[in-house]
Design a protein around this motif. Structure first.
Motif, mmCIF file in Angstrom:
data_model
loop_
_atom_site.group_PDB
_atom_site.id
_atom_site.type_symbol
_atom_site.label_atom_id
_atom_site.label_comp_id
_atom_site.label_asym_id
_atom_site.label_seq_id
_atom_site.Cartn_x
_atom_site.Cartn_y
_atom_site.Cartn_z
ATOM 1 N N MET A 1 0.840 -1.195 0.000
ATOM 2 C CA MET A 1 0.000 0.000 0.000
ATOM 3 C C MET A 1 0.875 1.245 0.000
ATOM 4 O O MET A 1 2.081 1.178 0.250
ATOM 5 N N LEU A 2 0.255 2.396 -0.300
ATOM 6 C CA LEU A 2 0.961 3.671 -0.297
ATOM 7 C C LEU A 2 1.224 4.075 1.151
ATOM 8 O O LEU A 2 0.295 4.220 1.938
ATOM 9 N N THR A 3 2.504 4.267 1.501
ATOM 10 C CA THR A 3 2.835 4.639 2.880
ATOM 11 C C THR A 3 3.329 6.069 3.016
ATOM 12 O O THR A 3 3.257 6.640 4.095
ATOM 13 N N SER A 4 3.850 6.646 1.929
ATOM 14 C CA SER A 4 4.286 8.048 2.025
ATOM 15 C C SER A 4 4.280 8.691 0.652
ATOM 16 O O SER A 4 4.439 8.017 -0.368
ATOM 17 N N LEU A 5 4.114 10.007 0.671
ATOM 18 C CA LEU A 5 4.130 10.799 -0.561
ATOM 19 C C LEU A 5 4.877 12.092 -0.263
ATOM 20 O O LEU A 5 4.504 12.841 0.640
ATOM 21 N N GLY A 23 -6.677 1.174 5.971
ATOM 22 C CA GLY A 23 -8.024 1.588 6.301
ATOM 23 C C GLY A 23 -8.509 2.695 5.389
ATOM 24 O O GLY A 23 -7.972 2.931 4.311
ATOM 25 N N LEU A 24 -9.537 3.417 5.852
ATOM 26 C CA LEU A 24 -10.136 4.491 5.066
ATOM 27 C C LEU A 24 -9.524 5.830 5.449
ATOM 28 O O LEU A 24 -9.692 6.310 6.582
ATOM 29 N N GLY A 25 -8.792 6.422 4.515
ATOM 30 C CA GLY A 25 -8.246 7.761 4.708
ATOM 31 C C GLY A 25 -9.062 8.755 3.913
ATOM 32 O O GLY A 25 -9.324 8.551 2.732
ATOM 33 N N VAL A 26 -9.518 9.847 4.562
ATOM 34 C CA VAL A 26 -10.332 10.853 3.866
ATOM 35 C C VAL A 26 -9.537 12.137 3.729
ATOM 36 O O VAL A 26 -8.743 12.507 4.607
ATOM 37 N N LEU A 27 -9.727 12.816 2.599
ATOM 38 C CA LEU A 27 -9.076 14.094 2.339
ATOM 39 C C LEU A 27 -10.162 15.125 2.091
ATOM 40 O O LEU A 27 -10.992 14.962 1.183
ATOM 41 N N GLU A 454 -14.268 -7.168 -3.173
ATOM 42 C CA GLU A 454 -12.811 -7.172 -3.311
ATOM 43 C C GLU A 454 -12.364 -5.809 -3.770
ATOM 44 O O GLU A 454 -13.136 -4.998 -4.237
ATOM 45 N N GLN A 455 -11.084 -5.523 -3.608
ATOM 46 C CA GLN A 455 -10.574 -4.195 -3.905
ATOM 47 C C GLN A 455 -10.009 -4.070 -5.308
ATOM 48 O O GLN A 455 -9.550 -3.008 -5.689
ATOM 49 N N GLY A 456 -10.011 -5.111 -6.086
ATOM 50 C CA GLY A 456 -9.407 -5.022 -7.412
ATOM 51 C C GLY A 456 -7.944 -5.390 -7.349
ATOM 52 O O GLY A 456 -7.434 -5.850 -6.341
ATOM 53 N N ALA A 486 -12.594 -0.578 2.769
ATOM 54 C CA ALA A 486 -11.261 -0.258 3.293
ATOM 55 C C ALA A 486 -10.830 -1.204 4.396
ATOM 56 O O ALA A 486 -9.648 -1.217 4.769
ATOM 57 N N GLY A 487 -11.767 -2.019 4.896
ATOM 58 C CA GLY A 487 -11.428 -2.882 6.024
ATOM 59 C C GLY A 487 -10.312 -3.859 5.733
ATOM 60 O O GLY A 487 -9.562 -4.238 6.629
ATOM 61 N N GLY A 488 -10.154 -4.281 4.477
ATOM 62 C CA GLY A 488 -9.134 -5.263 4.152
ATOM 63 C C GLY A 488 -7.903 -4.691 3.493
ATOM 64 O O GLY A 488 -7.051 -5.444 3.029
ATOM 65 N N GLY A 489 -7.799 -3.358 3.422
ATOM 66 C CA GLY A 489 -6.643 -2.787 2.742
ATOM 67 C C GLY A 489 -6.545 -1.295 2.950
ATOM 68 O O GLY A 489 -6.738 -0.795 4.059
ATOM 69 N N GLN A 490 -6.298 -0.572 1.867
ATOM 70 C CA GLN A 490 -6.137 0.882 1.949
ATOM 71 C C GLN A 490 -7.028 1.537 0.901
ATOM 72 O O GLN A 490 -6.970 1.211 -0.278
ATOM 73 N N LEU A 491 -7.858 2.462 1.370
ATOM 74 C CA LEU A 491 -8.733 3.208 0.481
ATOM 75 C C LEU A 491 -8.665 4.683 0.876
ATOM 76 O O LEU A 491 -8.787 5.035 2.058
#
Length: 559
Positions: A1-5, A23-27, A454-456, A486-491
């Motif tokens: 998953m994406l950890t930093s930008l 998990g679910l990150g909101v912007l 699934e997340q694709g 988002a429960g199974g990964g990063q969204l």
């Protein structure tokens, strides 16, 4: 998953370092604050076109660095990196960097790309993108919108036996290639049969042997040498022959000296020397005789050898090989003729093998088609159940499973699969990519992803303003589904909806500030109090009221 930008000098962003979590990150942020800049920056490391307009005004270059971490590098990424000969350890992060330099005008920027500090082409970033980030937003053509991936998604949903079909397909195609090659070889050999028979008859009459040329050449050289030395040898033999020869004189002298040798020691010594001379002369006579015998030549035999050498070398030139290779050439010719004679039987065997594999493939592909058709009905029903809560109750979804013509069959079977939608009653079904409204498209994709459970294929999924134009219960339904996915990964979700923002496990606020003539965009990771204030702002507008704060707290607690 994406950890930093990490972003440097991209439009309004001077310097920004963000850490991301699962998990679910909101912007969130006010309109125009710069949320799209973040997505544009991320697009650079995913292989999007480098545009000089992205470089911050007054700066010569800009850069974006994204770090992706995995428990173990996914197979798809490993294959792409291996094919590109880029070394990445299975357990190390993937650090993707893109640097662009401004050019003249609004375009013409130059760029360089790196993966773990190794220079790579931008095309490699585009290949990796589908495994790293799945982006759904306005006018997006990646992820579930792309019909090329619908095949695999439906098979995964159906838990279909696709691998068995692919295996048989590969074996069938290999058998067809073998059959075509055998046919070509037989046809080519049969066309040359008469010439082949004539060549083989010539070589059979010649009967070439391995290492024959070397033996013949040595014998000819010896005979030619004897012919050249024959006069000298005859004269030398004459010197040793007869009663008045040198050897006869030596022997006569030895006999006479033998009679008087006892008279004086010196005479005895002279006799010994003379005896040795007689012995050596005798040995020389024997060797001369043997040499003459060895160098003796028969003109007829010499002529035979020279004729044989000429014939062998002429045959070798004719067939483009060496004389020593002629016996092997004969064997190959016989083998080719045998193959022509026995080829029909072999061809029949290859035909049976190809036919059996074709029937096996068709049977498996037919069974796979049945599984797909059943899974398509279930998926259509599952998506339909998700549409109404997402304010898409007038829309319809259909998974089209279409039989392909035989020339388009492949390892995935004999079907084409595509997800189709109709947004209004009576409207024709059309591909997902042709839907007019970006907000509707995002919600369709959300419904589809929830139905697929699934997340694709990508490690990180991003939804850009999926809640555009909706609110209340629909926004709540979107937020609930995003959190579930988002429960199974990063969204990550760019949102204007407080209901969606309240569902986030991580909340980033994007803000724009002005210092004189300089405008900057910044991103802040919010704590619980900051989240409440931001959600309250989203509820009430510019002036945050206590009532809005209380409503924000209730939303957060309900999430």
């Amino acid at each position: 998953m994406l950890t930093s930008l990490s972003i440097r000098n991209i439009v309004l962003i001077e310097a920004l370092d963000l850490a991301f979590h699962g998990g679910l990150g909101v912007l969130t942020g006010e309109t125009g604050a710069g949320k799209s800049i973040l997505l544009d920056a991320l697009g650079l490391v995913l292989g999007d076109r480098a545009d000089a307009a992205l470089v911050r005004a007054g700066e010569a270059q800009a850069s974006v660095t994204a770090t992706f971490e995995f428990d173990r590098l996914p197979p798809g990424i490993r294959e792409i990196m291996s094919d590109a000969e880029v070394d990445v350890e299975p357990d190390e992060p993937l650090i993707v960097k893109r640097r662009i330099r401004s050019g003249e005008g609004d375009s013409g920027a130059s760029s360089k790309a790196f993966i773990n500090d190794q220079p790579v082409g931008v095309a490699l970033l585009r290949d990796l993108a589908r495994h790293l980030v799945e982006l759904h937003g306005q006018h997006d053509d990646r992820g579930l919108v792309n019909a090329r991936g619908h095949h695999a998604l439906l098979d995964r949903y159906a838990n279909a036996g696709r691998k068995g079909v692919a295996d048989v397909w590969e074996r069938w195609q290999a058998a067809e290639r073998d059959l075509a090659a055998a046919r070509e070889a037989i046809e080519r050999a049969a066309a040359d049969r008469d010439l082949l028979l004539a060549h083989l008859a010539e070589l059979t009459a010649l009967e070439p042997q391995h290492d024959e040329e070397e033996g013949l050449a040595e014998a000819r050289a010896t005979m030619q040498k004897g012919e050249r030395l024959s006069g000298d040898l005859a004269e030398l033999q004459q010197l040793w022959a007869g009663s008045d020869s040198a050897l006869a004189s030596l022997r006569s002298a030895a006999r006479r000296l033998d009679r008087i040798a006892a008279e004086h020691p010196m005479l005895a010594e002279a006799l010994e020397s003379l005896d040795r001379a007689v012995i050596e002369a005798g040995e020389a006579e024997d060797r001369l005789a043997r040499a003459a015998e060895a160098l003796a030549h028969d003109p007829a035999e010499l002529d035979r050898i020279e004729t044989r050498l000429f014939d062998l070398r002429a045959a070798a030139r004719k067939h483009g090989c060496t004389v020593d290779e002629l016996p092997d050439l004969m064997r190959r010719m016989r083998g080719t003729l045998d193959a022509i004679e026995g080829g029909e039987a072999e061809l029949a065997g290859l035909q049976r093998k190809a036919r059996d594999l074709a029937l096996d493939y068709q049977a498996r592909a037919e069974a796979l088609s049945v599984e797909r058709a059943e899974a398509a009905r279930k998926l259509d029903a599952a998506v339909a159940a998700e549409l109404a809560p997402l304010k898409l109750d007038a829309a319809r979804f259909r998974t089209a499973v279409m039989r392909l013509p035989e020339d388009r069959w492949g390892p995935g079977g004999m079907d084409a699969v595509e997800f189709l939608i109709a947004t209004n009653p009576g409207a024709d079904f059309a591909p997902l990519a042709k839907i007019a409204s970006g907000g509707e498209l995002s919600r369709f994709i959300l419904a589809l992803k929830v139905a697929l459970a699934e997340q694709g294929g990508a490690a990180t999924v991003i939804f850009d303003e999926i809640d555009r134009g909706v609110g209340g219960a629909v926004a709540s339904a979107i937020g609930e589904r995003l959190a579930r996915l988002a429960g199974g990964g990063q969204l990550l979700a760019v949102t204007h909806s407080p209901q969606v923002a309240a569902r986030g496990t991580v909340h980033y606020m994007i803000a724009k500030s002005n210092e004189g003539t300089v405008t900057r965009t910044s991103v802040h990771l919010l704590d619980a109090h900051g989240r409440q204030e931001e959600i309250a702002r989203m509820l009430s507008g510019a002036e945050v009221t206590e009532e809005a704060r209380a409503q924000a707290e209730r939303l957060m607690e309900g999430a």
